[in-house]
Design an enzyme around this catalytic site. Structure first.
Site, PDB file in Angstrom:
ATOM      1  N   ASN A  41      16.447  -1.198  26.315  1.00 30.12           N
ATOM      2  CA  ASN A  41      16.643  -0.436  25.075  1.00 30.12           C
ATOM      3  C   ASN A  41      18.090   0.005  24.962  1.00 30.12           C
ATOM      4  OD1 ASN A  41      17.102   2.723  25.069  1.00 30.12           O
ATOM      5  ND2 ASN A  41      15.895   2.276  26.912  1.00 30.12           N
ATOM      6  N   PHE A  62      19.975   7.800  21.672  1.00 26.60           N
ATOM      7  CA  PHE A  62      19.551   9.177  21.348  1.00 26.60           C
ATOM      8  C   PHE A  62      19.169   9.331  19.877  1.00 26.60           C
ATOM      9  CE2 PHE A  62      21.969  11.563  24.980  1.00 26.60           C
ATOM     10  CZ  PHE A  62      21.010  11.155  25.884  1.00 26.60           C
ATOM     11  N   SER A 103      22.024   8.309  30.385  1.00 27.72           N
ATOM     12  CA  SER A 103      21.707   7.222  29.456  1.00 27.72           C
ATOM     13  C   SER A 103      22.920   6.310  29.319  1.00 27.72           C
ATOM     14  CB  SER A 103      21.336   7.782  28.081  1.00 27.72           C
ATOM     15  OG  SER A 103      21.271   6.726  27.131  1.00 27.72           O
ATOM     16  N   ASN A 134      23.409   4.362  26.838  1.00 23.01           N
ATOM     17  CA  ASN A 134      23.472   3.930  25.439  1.00 23.01           C
ATOM     18  C   ASN A 134      24.296   4.835  24.528  1.00 23.01           C
ATOM     19  OD1 ASN A 134      21.766   1.707  25.998  1.00 23.01           O
ATOM     20  ND2 ASN A 134      20.020   3.119  26.001  1.00 23.01           N
ATOM     21  N   THR A 135      24.865   5.899  25.082  1.00 25.42           N
ATOM     22  CA  THR A 135      25.825   6.722  24.352  1.00 25.42           C
ATOM     23  C   THR A 135      27.160   6.577  25.063  1.00 25.42           C
ATOM     24  OG1 THR A 135      24.157   8.299  23.603  1.00 25.42           O
ATOM     25  CG2 THR A 135      26.433   9.074  23.656  1.00 25.42           C
ATOM     26  N   LYS A 186      18.925  14.517  35.360  1.00 23.53           N
ATOM     27  CA  LYS A 186      18.509  13.113  35.415  1.00 23.53           C
ATOM     28  C   LYS A 186      19.723  12.234  35.646  1.00 23.53           C
ATOM     29  CE  LYS A 186      15.425   9.813  33.161  1.00 23.53           C
ATOM     30  NZ  LYS A 186      14.430   9.647  32.090  1.00 23.53           N
ATOM     31  N   ASN A 203      17.281   7.098  35.691  1.00 28.37           N
ATOM     32  CA  ASN A 203      17.259   6.544  34.338  1.00 28.37           C
ATOM     33  C   ASN A 203      17.312   5.014  34.433  1.00 28.37           C
ATOM     34  OD1 ASN A 203      17.544   6.353  31.465  1.00 28.37           O
ATOM     35  ND2 ASN A 203      18.635   8.302  31.446  1.00 28.37           N
TER      36      ASN A 203
END
Length: 350
Positions: free
Chosen positions: A108, A112, A170, A172-173, A208, A237
Site C-alpha cells: 500500500n 495517511f 510509514s 508512504n509520507t 511504532k 510497520n
C-alpha cells in the site's frame, strides 16, 4: 462457508473498493461479531490495560473509526484505528493498494488518507467498544510542524481512546521515517508526552517502528523509548524490501505487509526485547495469519500481536481462530497464562 464465499467475491474486486465494502458490511452487521474471545489463560495485561486476549487489530483497517463497535466484537482483544492527522487529507493517488496473492501479501501507498481528527474524535466519542481501543497518530503531508501534529491529535482524541500510537514508520509520507532519528524522535516524543500529561486520563503511548533499521538504529530507538516514558513499542510497520516476491505487483512503490514480513519483523521484535531487557511491553506485527505464528511472536518477546493483511486472506474470523488456537496451545503445553510465553524463545530469533 459464507465467509469463504464473500472472500472469493471480494478478492475479484479492486482492493480498495473491497476494503470499503468490508467496512460497510461491518457497519450493517453483516459480518460475524461473536464478542471478544477469552479464557482464564488468554487474559493479559498490556501497559495497564486488561485485554481479554492478546490478538489485536492493527491500525489502517478502520482509518476513520467508522466500525469501532463491530470490530471490537469480532474476536479481537483490542483494536487500533487511524492513522488520524489534524486535518483531513486525501492521501496518495489511486490505485494505491495491491494484493500480492501468490505471496500472501499486500503493498500500500495510502499516504495517511483520513477524514481528520475532528471527525474521528466524534466517532470515537460515540462508540461503545467491547475491548480497549487505540488511535494511531499521524502527521499531515504538507504540515510545517509534523512533530507537533502528533501532539495535536493526541490532545484532541486522547479523551476518547484507551491508548495511542506514534507512527513515525510509514514509508508512504515523504521523509516521515526521518523522525526515527535520535534528536528528532526525542523532540517528537517530548511533545507527545506533554500532550498526554494534559489529558484528564493519561493513556499509554506506544511507538511504532519500521522493520528496515540497522542494529545501531534499533539500539538508539530502544534507548530513546526507555528514556521517554512511552508505554511500549509496536514492531513493526511495513517494509520497503521486495526480496523473494513472486507476484506481478512486486514492483509497486509503497510498504509491503503480510507473510514476507514475518521473519524480518520477528527478528526486530526479538532484538528489541533483548535491547530493552523486557522492561517495555512489545506488540508484534507483521505476517501473523495463524495461531502458530502468533505464538512465535509471543516467544520472540511480544506481549500481544496485531493482524491486518492476514484478514485479507483469512477473513475477519481469523482473529477468533487465532485466539482460540493460542488458548488450545496453552492448554496442551500446560501454560497457565499466555503472558508466561513472552520472551521464552528470543534466542531462536537472534
Amino acid at each position: 462457508m459464507w465467509e469463504r464465499f464473500g472472500l472469493s467475491v471480494m478478492q475479484r474486486m479492486e482492493p480498495e473498493r473491497a476494503h470499503g465494502l468490508a467496512i460497510k458490511a461491518l457497519q450493517t452487521g453483516l459480518l460475524p461479531a461473536p464478542g471478544p474471545v477469552t479464557s482464564p489463560r488468554l487474559g493479559v495485561e498490556l501497559a495497564g490495560m486488561a485485554l481479554p486476549n492478546p490478538v489485536g487489530l492493527a491500525a489502517g483497517f478502520d482509518k476513520n473509526a467508522e466500525a469501532v463497535g463491530p470490530l471490537s466484537r469480532a474476536g479481537f482483544g483490542f483494536i487500533e484505528v487511524g492513522a488520524a492527522t489534524p486535518l483531513a487529507q486525501p492521501g496518495n493517488a489511486k490505485p494505491r493498494l495491491f494484493r500480492l496473492t501468490e505471496d500472501r501479501a499486500a503493498i500500500n501507498r495510502f499516504g495517511f488518507n483520513n477524514e481528520g481528527m475532528e471527525a474521528i474524535a466524534a466517532r470515537l466519542d460515540a462508540a461503545k467498544p467491547a475491548v480497549p481501543v487505540g488511535l494511531n497518530l499521524g502527521a499531515n503531508k504538507e504540515s510545517r510542524d509534523r512533530a507537533g501534529d502528533f501532539a495535536r491529535v493526541l490532545a484532541r482524541c486522547g479523551p476518547h481512546v484507551d491508548f495511542a500510537t506514534v507512527n513515525v514508520s510509514s514509508p508512504n509520507t515523504e521523509r516521515l521515517r526521518e523522525l526515527q532519528g535520535r534528536a528528532a524522535l526525542e523532540g517528537l516524543l517530548a511533545g507527545v508526552m506533554e500532550a498526554r500529561a494534559g489529558l484528564a486520563r493519561p493513556i499509554p503511548v506506544f511507538l511504532k517502528i519500521a522493520p528496515d533499521l540497522t542494529g545501531d538504529e534499533l539500539a538508539e530507538i530502544a534507548e530513546v523509548a526507555l528514556g521517554s516514558g512511552v508505554a511500549g513499542i509496536i514492531a513493526t510497520n511495513t517494509t520497503l524490501s521486495r526480496e523473494g516476491l513472486a507476484s506481478r505487483h512486486r514492483g509497486e512503490a509503497g510498504g509491503l505487509s503480510g507473510q514476507p514480513l514475518f521473519e524480518t519483523s520477528t527478528r526486530v521484535l526479538a532484538r528489541l526485547y533483548r535491547l530493552t531487557g523486557g522492561r517495555l511491553p512489545l506488540i508484534g506485527v507483521g505476517g501473523v495469519s495463524s495461531a502458530e505464528q502468533a505464538w512465535e511472536k509471543l516467544r520472540a518477546g511480544a506481549t500481544a500481536v496485531q493482524l491486518y493483511t492476514g484478514l485479507v486472506y483469512g477473513g475477519l474470523t481469523l482473529a477468533a481462530r487465532i485466539a482460540e488456537g493460542l488458548d488450545q496451545r496453552c492448554a496442551a503445553e500446560g501454560v497457565a497464562r499466555i503472558g508466561d510465553v513472552t520472551g521464552t524463545g528470543v534466542d531462536a530469533w537472534l
